[in-house]
Design an enzyme around this catalytic site. Structure first.
Site, PDB file in Angstrom:
ATOM      1  N   CYS A 148       0.960  -1.006   0.151  1.00  0.00           N
ATOM      2  CA  CYS A 148       0.004  -0.120  -0.022  1.00  0.00           C
ATOM      3  C   CYS A 148       0.845   1.234  -0.097  1.00  0.00           C
ATOM      4  CB  CYS A 148      -0.931  -0.258   1.291  1.00  0.00           C
ATOM      5  SG  CYS A 148      -1.864   1.552   1.421  1.00  0.00           S
ATOM      6  N   GLU A 187      -4.579  -9.020  -1.744  1.00  0.00           N
ATOM      7  CA  GLU A 187      -4.586  -8.832  -0.150  1.00  0.00           C
ATOM      8  C   GLU A 187      -3.749  -7.747  -0.024  1.00  0.00           C
ATOM      9  OE1 GLU A 187      -1.874 -10.641   3.256  1.00  0.00           O
ATOM     10  OE2 GLU A 187      -1.454  -9.708   1.375  1.00  0.00           O
ATOM     11  N   ARG A 232      -3.848 -12.945  12.675  1.00  0.00           N
ATOM     12  CA  ARG A 232      -3.409 -12.187  11.549  1.00  0.00           C
ATOM     13  C   ARG A 232      -4.487 -11.714  10.588  1.00  0.00           C
ATOM     14  NH1 ARG A 232       1.929 -12.344   9.360  1.00  0.00           N
ATOM     15  NH2 ARG A 232       2.051 -11.430   7.344  1.00  0.00           N
ATOM     16  N   ARG A 234      -5.989  -9.523   7.625  1.00  0.00           N
ATOM     17  CA  ARG A 234      -5.673  -8.910   6.261  1.00  0.00           C
ATOM     18  C   ARG A 234      -6.963  -8.441   5.480  1.00  0.00           C
ATOM     19  NH1 ARG A 234      -1.597  -8.401   8.571  1.00  0.00           N
ATOM     20  NH2 ARG A 234       0.687  -8.887   7.883  1.00  0.00           N
TER      21      ARG A 234
END
Length: 382
Positions: A148, A187, A232, A234
Site C-alpha cells: 500500500c 491482499e 493475522r 488482512r
C-alpha cells in the site's frame, strides 16, 4: 541475475543460456520448462525461438521438475493464474491446491526469488514496474499481495492512470486492463480501509469497479479463524469480470474453534536463544504482559508474525520458553506452522531472511479457502 547462493538450478540454467544473460532470460526459460505441454508454454517458447534457442536440447517437464523442484504439489489443473508480488509463493501454494496452474510469477526481492525458485524450479520475473502486460501469457485469475503506497488525492477523475500513477496498484490495474482475466484475488493490510480517511480504498474500488468493470467484494479476515495458529488480519479483494454475471461473492465462513500454537512448538529446540542479558535488560524490564511467551501448553494463536521479528521486539514479539537461556525465537518449522506452509517447504536463506519472508507472506490456508470459493463461483466457466 540469480544470487550467488543459488546452486543447482542457476548453474544448470547458465549452461543453457550462457553467462551474459539478463535476469528475465532465466525466468523465461524456467517458466517454459515447467509449463511444457500447456498452451502457456508456447508463449515462452516463441520468446526463446526469437533468441535462437534450441528447444530440442532441453529436458522434459517431468525430468526438469524431478531434478530441480523441491516442492511441486501434484494436482490436475483446471484454471491458470499469475502470481504477482509473489514473495515465497504463499498464493501459489493455495491456488495450486485448488487445481490452478501458475503461468507467470513476478517478485523483485532477490532473497525471496531464491526461496521461490528453490521450491518451484521457476525464477520469478523481476520488478513489476518494468514488465509490459503484453509479455504475460493469458490467464484466468490474477493474485497478489500488493504493497500500500500513497495515492494521489481524488481530485479530478481522469482515470486510473492519473489517480494511481506511481503506485504498485497502478501496475496491477494495467495488467487487468490488458489481459481481462476472469477474476482476481488481492491482499493488503486492514489499515488500507482507513488510510487517508478511506480515500485510498475508494480510489482502488472505483478503478476496479467503474473503470475496469469488475464486480468486487472486500472483507477483513483473521487467519486464526481458518485453522492458522496466528492472529493475522488482512483485507482481501475478490473481483469477477462483469460479463460473467457473478455479482455476489460469499467469503468462506470462519471456524468456530481456533487452533493453539502449543501443538506446533518444537521440543528441545536449542536456538536461536535470547541472551540472559537481553532478557533482564529489555525483554522482562517491565511486568506489563509483554512479550508473549509460549510453550507446548499454549492453547491460543500467537500474535501476528512481523517481517522484523528478528529484531526481537518485546511489544509485538512472540518468544518460546526453552533453549539454552530459557527463552528463544521461533524455529523455521514453527514459522511454517504459523503461516500455514507445509513442513517440507524448503527455506534456503539465512534465519533473518527467513523471518522476513514469512512475515511478508500470506497465510496459506486463508487464501486457499478464498480461492476455493472463487473457483466454485466461476464453476461452469472453467
Amino acid at each position: 541475475m540469480p544470487t550467488k547462493e543459488t546452486k543447482a538450478l542457476a548453474t544448470w540454467l547458465k549452461t543453457q543460456l550462457g553467462e551474459n544473460r539478463f535476469e528475465n532470460d532465466y525466468a523465461v526459460l524456467s517458466h517454459y520448462l515447467s509449463l511444457q505441454g500447456t498452451p502457456s508454454a508456447e508463449f515462452y517458447a516463441n520468446i526463446l525461438r526469437k533468441n535462437n534457442f534450441d528447444l530440442s536440447s532441453l529436458p522434459s517437464k517431468n525430468s526438469y521438475k524431478k531434478s530441480f523442484s523441491h516442492y511441486n504439489p501434484k494436482r490436475n489443473t483446471s484454471f491458470t493464474f499469475i502470481d504477482l508480488f509473489a514473495g515465497i509463493g504463499g498464493f501459489r501454494l493455495a491456488m495450486q491446491r485448488n487445481g490452478g496452474e501458475c503461468v507467470f510469477t513476478s517478485e523483485w526481492d532477490e532473497s525471496a526469488q531464491k526461496t521461490y525458485s528453490t521450491n518451484y524450479a521457476e525464477y520469478p520475473f523481476g520488478d513489476i514496474t518494468k514488465i509490459n502486460p503484453t509479455e504475460i501469457p493469458d490467464f484466468d485469475i490474477l493474485t497478489g499481495g500488493f504493497p500500500c503506497q500513497p495515492f494521489s488525492s481524488i481530485g479530478k477523475r481522469e482515470g486510473f492512470e492519473h489517480k494511481t500513477q506511481g503506485t504498485l496498484f497502478f501496475y496491477i490495474a494495467k495488467i487487468i486492463k490488458e489481459k481481462r482475466p476472469k477474476a482476481f484475488l488481492l491482499e493488503n493490510v486492514p489499515g488500507l480501509v482507513s488510510h487517508n480517511e478511506g480515500k485510498t480504498l475508494e480510489i482502488i474500488l472505483d478503478v476496479l469497479r467503474k473503470e475496469l468493470k469488475y464486480d468486487v467484494s472486500i472483507k477483513v479476515l483473521n487467519s486464526a479463524d481458518f485453522g492458522v495458529p496466528q492472529e493475522r488480519k488482512r483485507l482481501y479483494f475478490v473481483g469477477f469480470r462483469n460479463d460473467l454475471g457473478i455479482d455476489s461473492f460469499e467469503f468462506p465462513k470462519e471456524n468456530e474453534k481456533k487452533v493453539g500454537i502449543g501443538q506446533f512448538v518444537e521440543t528441545d529446540a536449542e536456538g536461536p536463544s535470547i541472551s540472559e542479558h537481553l532478557q533482564k535488560s529489555y525483554i522482562f524490564k517491565k511486568d506489563d504482559g509483554h512479550p508473549e511467551i509460549i510453550d507446548k501448553d499454549s492453547d491460543f494463536p500467537v500474535k501476528t508474525l512481523c517481517a522484523s521479528y528478528h529484531k526481537i521486539q518485546r511489544i509485538t514479539g512472540t518468544f518460546v520458553r526453552g533453549g539454552k537461556t530459557g527463552l528463544r525465537l521461533l524455529t523455521e518449522q514453527e514459522c511454517k506452522a504459523i503461516m500455514g506452509f507445509p513442513p517440507d517447504f524448503v527455506i534456503p536463506v539465512s534465519r533473518t531472511q527467513m523471518y522476513h519472508q514469512f512475515g511478508n507472506s500470506v497465510a496459506v490456508p486463508v487464501v486457499q479457502k478464498i480461492s476455493e470459493q472463487i473457483v466454485n463461483a466461476l464453476g461452469g466457466d472453467e
